[in-house]
Design a protein around this motif. Sequence first.
Motif, PDB file in Angstrom:
ATOM      1  N   GLU A  54      -5.357   3.273  -5.758  1.00  0.00           N
ATOM      2  CA  GLU A  54      -4.893   2.738  -7.032  1.00  0.00           C
ATOM      3  C   GLU A  54      -4.927   3.842  -8.072  1.00  0.00           C
ATOM      4  O   GLU A  54      -5.926   4.557  -8.193  1.00  0.00           O
ATOM      5  N   THR A  55      -3.839   3.994  -8.804  1.00  0.00           N
ATOM      6  CA  THR A  55      -3.841   4.953  -9.902  1.00  0.00           C
ATOM      7  C   THR A  55      -3.596   4.216 -11.209  1.00  0.00           C
ATOM      8  O   THR A  55      -2.878   3.214 -11.244  1.00  0.00           O
ATOM      9  N   PHE A  56      -4.244   4.710 -12.234  1.00  0.00           N
ATOM     10  CA  PHE A  56      -4.093   4.133 -13.573  1.00  0.00           C
ATOM     11  C   PHE A  56      -3.717   5.275 -14.510  1.00  0.00           C
ATOM     12  O   PHE A  56      -4.377   6.307 -14.543  1.00  0.00           O
ATOM     13  N   MET A  57      -2.626   5.081 -15.234  1.00  0.00           N
ATOM     14  CA  MET A  57      -2.204   6.081 -16.217  1.00  0.00           C
ATOM     15  C   MET A  57      -2.023   5.299 -17.504  1.00  0.00           C
ATOM     16  O   MET A  57      -1.129   4.466 -17.576  1.00  0.00           O
ATOM     17  N   GLU A  58      -2.910   5.571 -18.497  1.00  0.00           N
ATOM     18  CA  GLU A  58      -2.955   4.692 -19.670  1.00  0.00           C
ATOM     19  C   GLU A  58      -3.122   3.268 -19.138  1.00  0.00           C
ATOM     20  O   GLU A  58      -4.044   3.022 -18.393  1.00  0.00           O
ATOM     21  N   SER A  59      -2.207   2.344 -19.437  1.00  0.00           N
ATOM     22  CA  SER A  59      -2.381   0.973 -18.942  1.00  0.00           C
ATOM     23  C   SER A  59      -1.514   0.708 -17.715  1.00  0.00           C
ATOM     24  O   SER A  59      -1.472  -0.413 -17.205  1.00  0.00           O
ATOM     25  N   HIS A  60      -0.807   1.745 -17.238  1.00  0.00           N
ATOM     26  CA  HIS A  60       0.095   1.553 -16.099  1.00  0.00           C
ATOM     27  C   HIS A  60      -0.667   1.707 -14.783  1.00  0.00           C
ATOM     28  O   HIS A  60      -1.280   2.737 -14.517  1.00  0.00           O
ATOM     29  N   LYS A  61      -0.615   0.649 -13.962  1.00  0.00           N
ATOM     30  CA  LYS A  61      -1.343   0.658 -12.691  1.00  0.00           C
ATOM     31  C   LYS A  61      -0.362   0.741 -11.525  1.00  0.00           C
ATOM     32  O   LYS A  61       0.691   0.117 -11.554  1.00  0.00           O
ATOM     33  N   ARG A  62      -0.709   1.545 -10.520  1.00  0.00           N
ATOM     34  CA  ARG A  62       0.127   1.618  -9.337  1.00  0.00           C
ATOM     35  C   ARG A  62      -0.752   1.517  -8.094  1.00  0.00           C
ATOM     36  O   ARG A  62      -1.841   2.099  -8.056  1.00  0.00           O
ATOM     37  N   GLN A  63      -0.278   0.776  -7.092  1.00  0.00           N
ATOM     38  CA  GLN A  63      -1.032   0.646  -5.851  1.00  0.00           C
ATOM     39  C   GLN A  63      -0.222   1.197  -4.687  1.00  0.00           C
ATOM     40  O   GLN A  63       0.981   0.974  -4.608  1.00  0.00           O
ATOM     41  N   ILE A  64      -0.904   1.914  -3.817  1.00  0.00           N
ATOM     42  CA  ILE A  64      -0.273   2.429  -2.604  1.00  0.00           C
ATOM     43  C   ILE A  64      -1.157   2.021  -1.424  1.00  0.00           C
ATOM     44  O   ILE A  64      -2.369   2.218  -1.457  1.00  0.00           O
ATOM     45  N   PHE A  65      -0.541   1.410  -0.423  1.00  0.00           N
ATOM     46  CA  PHE A  65      -1.316   0.922   0.720  1.00  0.00           C
ATOM     47  C   PHE A  65      -0.775   1.541   1.996  1.00  0.00           C
ATOM     48  O   PHE A  65       0.434   1.601   2.208  1.00  0.00           O
ATOM     49  N   GLU A  66      -1.692   2.007   2.854  1.00  0.00           N
ATOM     50  CA  GLU A  66      -1.247   2.635   4.088  1.00  0.00           C
ATOM     51  C   GLU A  66      -2.167   2.292   5.251  1.00  0.00           C
ATOM     52  O   GLU A  66      -3.385   2.259   5.107  1.00  0.00           O
ATOM     53  N   LYS A  67      -1.565   1.994   6.399  1.00  0.00           N
ATOM     54  CA  LYS A  67      -2.325   1.804   7.634  1.00  0.00           C
ATOM     55  C   LYS A  67      -1.862   2.856   8.628  1.00  0.00           C
ATOM     56  O   LYS A  67      -0.660   3.116   8.722  1.00  0.00           O
ATOM     57  N   ALA A  68      -2.802   3.435   9.366  1.00  0.00           N
ATOM     58  CA  ALA A  68      -2.438   4.494  10.309  1.00  0.00           C
ATOM     59  C   ALA A  68      -3.598   4.829  11.231  1.00  0.00           C
ATOM     60  O   ALA A  68      -4.716   4.351  11.040  1.00  0.00           O
ATOM     61  N   CYS A  69      -3.319   5.666  12.231  1.00  0.00           N
ATOM     62  CA  CYS A  69      -4.379   6.286  13.014  1.00  0.00           C
ATOM     63  C   CYS A  69      -4.978   7.374  12.129  1.00  0.00           C
ATOM     64  O   CYS A  69      -4.279   7.955  11.300  1.00  0.00           O
ATOM     65  N   GLY A  70      -6.255   7.668  12.311  1.00  0.00           N
ATOM     66  CA  GLY A  70      -6.834   8.709  11.463  1.00  0.00           C
ATOM     67  C   GLY A  70      -8.093   9.309  12.036  1.00  0.00           C
ATOM     68  O   GLY A  70      -8.498   9.015  13.160  1.00  0.00           O
ATOM     69  N   ARG A  71      -8.685  10.175  11.217  1.00  0.00           N
ATOM     70  CA  ARG A  71      -9.924  10.860  11.587  1.00  0.00           C
ATOM     71  C   ARG A  71     -11.010  10.502  10.583  1.00  0.00           C
ATOM     72  O   ARG A  71     -10.722   9.982   9.515  1.00  0.00           O
ATOM     73  N   LYS A  72     -12.233  10.869  10.930  1.00  0.00           N
ATOM     74  CA  LYS A  72     -13.354  10.567  10.057  1.00  0.00           C
ATOM     75  C   LYS A  72     -13.144  11.135   8.658  1.00  0.00           C
ATOM     76  O   LYS A  72     -13.518  10.533   7.657  1.00  0.00           O
ATOM     77  N   GLU A  73     -12.522  12.303   8.576  1.00  0.00           N
ATOM     78  CA  GLU A  73     -12.326  12.928   7.257  1.00  0.00           C
ATOM     79  C   GLU A  73     -11.244  12.236   6.421  1.00  0.00           C
ATOM     80  O   GLU A  73     -10.955  12.673   5.315  1.00  0.00           O
ATOM     81  N   ASN A  74     -10.625  11.180   6.961  1.00  0.00           N
ATOM     82  CA  ASN A  74      -9.697  10.382   6.159  1.00  0.00           C
ATOM     83  C   ASN A  74     -10.375   9.139   5.568  1.00  0.00           C
ATOM     84  O   ASN A  74      -9.718   8.321   4.932  1.00  0.00           O
ATOM     85  N   CYS A  75     -11.682   8.998   5.793  1.00  0.00           N
ATOM     86  CA  CYS A  75     -12.400   7.809   5.335  1.00  0.00           C
ATOM     87  C   CYS A  75     -13.159   8.106   4.039  1.00  0.00           C
ATOM     88  O   CYS A  75     -14.108   8.887   4.042  1.00  0.00           O
TER      89      CYS A  75
END
Length: 214
Positions: A54-75
């Motif tokens: 989730e990013t917030f810029m002033e009052s503007h909020k944006r959400q990005i959601f992702e599912k994938a295979c990954g590694r421990k360093e992506n947690c």
Amino acid sequence: MRSFLTSICILSALVATGNSLICERCTNLHGASCTGVSETCGASKSLCIATLKETFMESHKRQIFEKACGRKENCWNSSMTAGNFRVTVNTLCCTSDLCNNGKPKLLSVNTTLNGQTCPSCFSSMNANSCDEEETMSCRGEETECIQFDVVKRGFVTELRGCATEQMSDSRGKAAFPEKSIHVINFSKSNCSTQLQCSLFLPAAVGFLLLKLFS
Ligand SMILES: *[C@@H]1O[C@H](CO)[C@@H](O)[C@H](O)[C@H]1NC(C)=O
Ligand SMILES: *[C@@H]1O[C@H](CO)[C@@H](O)[C@H](O)[C@H]1NC(C)=O
Ligand SMILES: *[C@@H]1O[C@H](CO)[C@@H](O)[C@H](O)[C@H]1NC(C)=O
Ligand SMILES: *[C@@H]1O[C@H](CO)[C@@H](O)[C@H](O)[C@H]1NC(C)=O
């Protein structure tokens, strides 16, 4: 019939790949959920992950959601605040087939001042346009001062601010996991050696002056 065929497909996928992990894969650039296809993870990826950024810029909020295979360093569960920009990243990481069909738990936002003061800047105009004097008071678990630049398609944004330990450990990458974004010039700002960072400086200077002139 359809579910029977689906079962055959999944079964043959399992047989074909031995004991490789299978995870759901999808990306939603404008929302907090997605459903997608199954993917067989490469040998180096032993986790299924679901990441909500989730990013917030002033009052503007944006959400990005992702599912994938990954590694421990992506947690990561981490956040940072740079000027009027804030980003939080929460990741669900798990080890069984298709276990990333859920959502990461959102950490509650802690707005209590924690006593740390950091250089503060969010400059997307051009690099090196940060005001060296600008500082901010840190809140909650964001106790570390960090600074770095992000480059996306040649466009540079400079960030300085307060971050959680995990964010600092990731050298800023936890905030920008996207492959299209490169984090460069990471450093921890060293507040104890910067005049404007010291909370107790006015008192210290006063004391010094007293010592010098008394
Ligand atoms: C993130 O937070 C969740 C919920 O508190 C926890 O289960 C998980 O282990 C955390 N992950 C990391 C990488 O700290
Ligand atoms: C919120 O942050 C403050 C400052 O770091 C800390 O003392 C407090 O325990 C935190 N509260 C919770 C509920 O985590
Ligand atoms: C940031 O990195 C770029 C490219 O690696 C380099 O040219 C530039 O001098 C760096 N800037 C700072 C302030 O370190
Ligand atoms: C932080 O302080 C240490 C020790 O005082 C010093 O060696 C280091 O260069 C400083 N780092 C920055 C980024 O100012």
